[in-house]
Scaffold this motif. Structure first.
Motif, short mmCIF file in Angstrom:
data_model
loop_
_atom_site.label_atom_id
_atom_site.label_comp_id
_atom_site.label_asym_id
_atom_site.label_seq_id
_atom_site.Cartn_x
_atom_site.Cartn_y
_atom_site.Cartn_z
N LEU A 120 0.82 -1.20 0.00
CA LEU A 120 0.00 0.00 0.00
C LEU A 120 0.86 1.26 0.00
N LEU A 121 1.99 1.23 0.69
CA LEU A 121 2.88 2.38 0.68
C LEU A 121 3.54 2.54 -0.69
N ALA A 122 3.87 1.42 -1.31
CA ALA A 122 4.41 1.49 -2.67
C ALA A 122 3.38 2.08 -3.63
N LEU A 123 2.12 1.69 -3.49
CA LEU A 123 1.05 2.23 -4.32
C LEU A 123 0.88 3.73 -4.09
N ASP A 124 1.06 4.15 -2.83
CA ASP A 124 0.85 5.55 -2.49
C ASP A 124 1.86 6.47 -3.18
N ARG A 125 2.99 5.92 -3.60
CA ARG A 125 4.01 6.73 -4.26
C ARG A 125 3.77 6.86 -5.77
N LEU A 126 2.78 6.14 -6.27
CA LEU A 126 2.46 6.21 -7.69
C LEU A 126 1.55 7.41 -7.96
N SER A 127 1.49 7.81 -9.21
CA SER A 127 0.49 8.80 -9.59
C SER A 127 -0.88 8.12 -9.53
N PRO A 128 -1.96 8.90 -9.35
CA PRO A 128 -3.29 8.28 -9.30
C PRO A 128 -3.61 7.41 -10.51
N LEU A 129 -3.27 7.87 -11.71
CA LEU A 129 -3.57 7.07 -12.90
C LEU A 129 -2.73 5.80 -12.95
N GLU A 130 -1.46 5.88 -12.55
CA GLU A 130 -0.63 4.68 -12.49
C GLU A 130 -1.22 3.68 -11.50
N ARG A 131 -1.64 4.18 -10.36
CA ARG A 131 -2.21 3.30 -9.34
C ARG A 131 -3.46 2.60 -9.87
N ALA A 132 -4.32 3.37 -10.53
CA ALA A 132 -5.57 2.79 -11.05
C ALA A 132 -5.27 1.74 -12.11
N ARG A 151 4.23 -1.08 -12.21
CA ARG A 151 4.74 -2.42 -11.88
C ARG A 151 6.21 -2.36 -11.51
N ARG A 152 6.99 -1.62 -12.28
CA ARG A 152 8.42 -1.49 -11.99
C ARG A 152 8.64 -0.81 -10.64
N ALA A 153 7.87 0.25 -10.39
CA ALA A 153 8.03 0.98 -9.13
C ALA A 153 7.65 0.11 -7.93
N VAL A 154 6.58 -0.65 -8.07
CA VAL A 154 6.15 -1.51 -6.96
C VAL A 154 7.21 -2.57 -6.67
N ARG A 155 7.75 -3.16 -7.71
CA ARG A 155 8.79 -4.19 -7.50
C ARG A 155 10.03 -3.60 -6.84
N ASP A 156 10.36 -2.36 -7.17
CA ASP A 156 11.55 -1.72 -6.60
C ASP A 156 11.33 -1.26 -5.16
N GLU A 157 10.10 -0.88 -4.82
CA GLU A 157 9.86 -0.21 -3.55
C GLU A 157 9.28 -1.10 -2.47
N ARG A 158 8.73 -2.25 -2.81
CA ARG A 158 8.26 -3.14 -1.75
C ARG A 158 9.47 -3.61 -0.96
N PRO A 159 9.52 -3.34 0.36
CA PRO A 159 10.75 -3.58 1.10
C PRO A 159 11.04 -5.04 1.42
#
Length: 297
Positions: free
Chosen positions: A113-125, A159-167
């Protein structure tokens, strides 16, 4: 279908889709109470709509667009939020299930959820609709009012951002439970080295008081600093009646922590192998209103 099921469907035409819609809105907003408001608003629009041929598609579209609208104001509110922000904890993860067999379908962790929060709204959707809810891009394009190629790019970036940021990767429930118990014992011992040994070297602790309760104004980083932080907290509440109730929080083993009979905070861990990678502590009382009652011991 049974007569009782038919009656339930007639009384609540959204019943077959409610869990999916709540799950989508919660993942978009990080707030169960806001998600409920969005789904209720979508229901009101559905109830007055004419000629809806596909109720589920209509409702997913409305919920997504309402969430995108809310995220605009949420970003403004976040700028004045006191200290770090954490999602509102949830306990009924089955009630938020996407009804899809995707890799991330069962992941409601704070890390995601924190990784999602760092995305833009459209990226998240785009990411949630495709990678979690298994929605085809042709339908996502209609929901987001973008062309299909753009939606694919939005999802790919996310997808790339989530994979990089999930701790941390997901650990087994037994590992979570064992490390949570060891964490509590180490905190009670007052031994910084013992507690630090349970943590990854780059461990992080995030505490959310939202300006309503005392909390660290910045994330605490590094195994020794995190260990000293929690042992310091324990020393400050030494004179209080402390009760810890293990609970499944956001799909993983966590705890409700009571001081003098009142809920003080929720605590959850992100685990990497045999070490704790992150500790999330929610004290903001506005985010604890949906905590289910727990029996007195």
């Amino acid at each position: 279908m049974s007569t009782s099921s038919n009656r339930q469907r007639d009384a609540d035409p959204m019943a077959p889709y409610r869990g999916r819609l709540l799950g989508l809105a919660y993942r978009m907003l990080g707030s169960h109470s806001d998600a409920e408001d969005v789904v209720q608003d979508a229901y009101l629009r559905f109830a007055t709509a004419q000629g809806v041929l596909n109720p589920e598609a209509f409702l997913v579209t409305i919920v997504t667009r309402l969430c995108l609208d809310r995220l605009k104001s949420a970003r403004a509110r976040r700028e004045i939020y006191v200290g770090p922000w954490l999602p509102e904890p949830v306990f009924d993860t089955e009630g938020l299930a996407p009804d899809a067999a995707t890799e991330l379908a069962d992941d409601l962790s704070f890390a995601l959820l924190l990784a999602l929060d760092r995305l833009s709204p459209l990226e998240r959707a785009a990411f949630l609709l495709h990678d979690v809810f298994d929605t085809p891009f042709v339908d996502i394009a209609r929901v987001l009012e973008r062309n299909e190629a753009t939606c694919r790019q939005l999802a790919a970036r996310a997808r790339r951002a989530v994979r990089d940021e999930r701790p941390a990767p997901v650990a087994t429930p037994d590992t979570h439970a064992r490390l949570l118990e060891a964490f509590g014992e180490a905190v009670r011992s007052g031994d910084v080295s013992r507690l630090a040994a349970l943590l990854r070297e780059d461990a992080i602790a995030i505490t959310d008081g939202g300006g309503r309760k005392t909390a660290a104004l910045n994330p605490v980083m590094g195994a020794e600093k995190v260990a000293r932080f929690f042992i310091g907290l324990a020393s400050k509440i030494g004179g209080h009646d402390l009760r810890v109730d293990p609970r499944i929080i956001n799909g993983t083993v966590g705890a409700l922590v009571y001081l003098d009979g009142e809920l003080d905070h929720t605590l959850t861990l992100a685990v990497d192998g045999e070490r704790i990678a992150a500790i999330y502590l929610v004290r903001n009382p506005d985010k604890l209103q949906h905590v289910p009652a727990t029996p007195e011991h």
